[in-house]
Design a protein around this motif. Structure first.
Motif, PDB file in Angstrom:
ATOM      1  N   ASN A 121      16.989 -57.148 -44.237  1.00 10.64           N
ATOM      2  CA  ASN A 121      15.695 -57.281 -44.903  1.00 10.64           C
ATOM      3  C   ASN A 121      15.818 -58.092 -46.186  1.00 10.64           C
ATOM      4  OD1 ASN A 121      17.083 -55.072 -46.049  1.00 10.64           O
ATOM      5  ND2 ASN A 121      15.215 -54.119 -46.755  1.00 10.64           N
ATOM      6  N   HIS A 122      16.220 -59.332 -45.999  1.00  8.23           N
ATOM      7  CA  HIS A 122      16.373 -60.268 -47.111  1.00  8.23           C
ATOM      8  C   HIS A 122      15.669 -61.561 -46.745  1.00  8.23           C
ATOM      9  CE1 HIS A 122      19.381 -57.420 -48.398  1.00  8.23           C
ATOM     10  NE2 HIS A 122      19.873 -57.497 -47.182  1.00  8.23           N
ATOM     11  N   ARG A 123      15.446 -62.373 -47.726  1.00 11.69           N
ATOM     12  CA  ARG A 123      14.803 -63.661 -47.462  1.00 11.69           C
ATOM     13  C   ARG A 123      15.678 -64.497 -46.543  1.00 11.69           C
ATOM     14  NH1 ARG A 123      13.026 -64.002 -53.622  1.00 11.69           N
ATOM     15  NH2 ARG A 123      11.071 -62.892 -53.381  1.00 11.69           N
ATOM     16  N   LEU A 124      15.039 -65.320 -45.747  1.00 14.55           N
ATOM     17  CA  LEU A 124      15.764 -66.121 -44.750  1.00 14.55           C
ATOM     18  C   LEU A 124      16.057 -67.538 -45.215  1.00 14.55           C
ATOM     19  CD1 LEU A 124      13.984 -64.928 -41.479  1.00 14.55           C
ATOM     20  CD2 LEU A 124      16.144 -64.150 -42.463  1.00 14.55           C
ATOM     21  N   GLY A 127      22.664 -67.901 -47.248  1.00 13.34           N
ATOM     22  CA  GLY A 127      23.746 -67.774 -46.278  1.00 13.34           C
ATOM     23  C   GLY A 127      23.247 -67.329 -44.920  1.00 13.34           C
ATOM     24  N   THR A 128      21.993 -67.604 -44.630  1.00 15.54           N
ATOM     25  CA  THR A 128      21.370 -67.096 -43.405  1.00 15.54           C
ATOM     26  C   THR A 128      22.019 -67.651 -42.145  1.00 15.54           C
ATOM     27  OG1 THR A 128      19.337 -66.867 -44.678  1.00 15.54           O
ATOM     28  CG2 THR A 128      19.147 -66.655 -42.299  1.00 15.54           C
ATOM     29  N   GLU A 129      22.641 -68.824 -42.213  1.00 20.14           N
ATOM     30  CA  GLU A 129      23.354 -69.328 -41.033  1.00 20.14           C
ATOM     31  C   GLU A 129      24.466 -68.370 -40.631  1.00 20.14           C
ATOM     32  OE1 GLU A 129      24.496 -73.403 -41.635  1.00 20.14           O
ATOM     33  OE2 GLU A 129      22.409 -74.061 -41.719  1.00 20.14           O
ATOM     34  N   ARG A 130      25.086 -67.735 -41.619  1.00 23.30           N
ATOM     35  CA  ARG A 130      26.116 -66.737 -41.307  1.00 23.30           C
ATOM     36  C   ARG A 130      25.492 -65.526 -40.628  1.00 23.30           C
ATOM     37  NH1 ARG A 130      29.949 -65.602 -46.198  1.00 23.30           N
ATOM     38  NH2 ARG A 130      30.974 -64.387 -44.583  1.00 23.30           N
ATOM     39  N   LEU A 131      24.264 -65.177 -41.007  1.00 21.05           N
ATOM     40  CA  LEU A 131      23.566 -64.089 -40.332  1.00 21.05           C
ATOM     41  C   LEU A 131      23.286 -64.461 -38.884  1.00 21.05           C
ATOM     42  CD1 LEU A 131      22.068 -61.358 -40.241  1.00 21.05           C
ATOM     43  CD2 LEU A 131      20.004 -62.638 -40.858  1.00 21.05           C
ATOM     44  N   VAL A 132      22.878 -65.701 -38.641  1.00 24.51           N
ATOM     45  CA  VAL A 132      22.614 -66.147 -37.273  1.00 24.51           C
ATOM     46  C   VAL A 132      23.887 -66.010 -36.432  1.00 24.51           C
ATOM     47  CG1 VAL A 132      21.973 -68.119 -35.821  1.00 24.51           C
ATOM     48  CG2 VAL A 132      20.706 -67.675 -37.946  1.00 24.51           C
TER      49      VAL A 132
END
Length: 183
Positions: A11-14, A19-24
């Motif tokens: 639940n953080h900004r995308l 570092g959202t690519e790491r989340l993907v």
């Protein structure tokens, strides 16, 4: 008790700079495990074209995540009760991958509810998150997430620790520490 498809919540900004690519990448591994589902909170909802023109990475990252199996993009629609319900339905949280992230209110929200949070070993999160729940690779993160999903004893231990980690965040204690620092 564990049930098939335990939910992890992010639940953080995308924004890409979070570092959202790491989340993907992590979401791909979590989906491949077959044990877990990922709930990604859309904290913005629909953004105006002007905002998107400044940085469209939240939409781009959201599209990548939504295309993955076992990943659900949800919004609280600005309703705080719905927000808490979405968190309460999860088994664990995932901290942001943002380098230099000084803190995360979303992590504190999860921990305050007793929701264990797994976190990359970086920034201040490494000082706040239980070392046993930190990871350096997506494989380590997947192992931790599966353990939180499958091992009730491990989960309960970290539920208690997560909640205890926020016990000093009461207004009176925060104000007293602030005033003490000024003295």
């Amino acid at each position: 008790m564990y049930s098939a498809g335990a939910i992890g919540v992010y639940n953080h900004r995308l924004y890409a700079h979070y570092g959202t690519e790491r989340l993907v990448d992590l979401a791909r591994q979590l989906a491949a495990s077959g044990t877990l589902r990922l709930r990604v909170m859309d904290l913005f909802g629909s953004r105006r074209a002007e905002r998107k023109s400044l940085d469209d990475s939240p939409e781009h990252m959201g599209d990548q995540l939504a295309a993955l199996p076992h990943v659900q993009i949800v919004s609280d629609r600005g309703d705080r009760i719905r927000y808490w319900d979405l968190l309460a339905g999860a088994r664990f949280g995932i901290a942001p991958f943002r380098p230099g992230c000084p803190w995360s209110m979303s992590v504190i929200d999860c921990q305050g509810m007793g929701l264990p949070v797994i976190a990359p070993r970086l920034g201040c999160l490494a000082e706040h998150i239980d070392p046993e729940l930190q990871f350096s690779t997506p494989a380590e993160a997947t192992d931790l997430a599966e353990r939180l999903a499958l091992d009730d004893e491990f989960h309960m231990f970290h539920t208690k620790r997560a909640h205890a980690s926020t016990s000093d965040f009461t207004p009176v204690r925060v104000a007293a520490r602030y005033l003490g620092a000024l003295s």
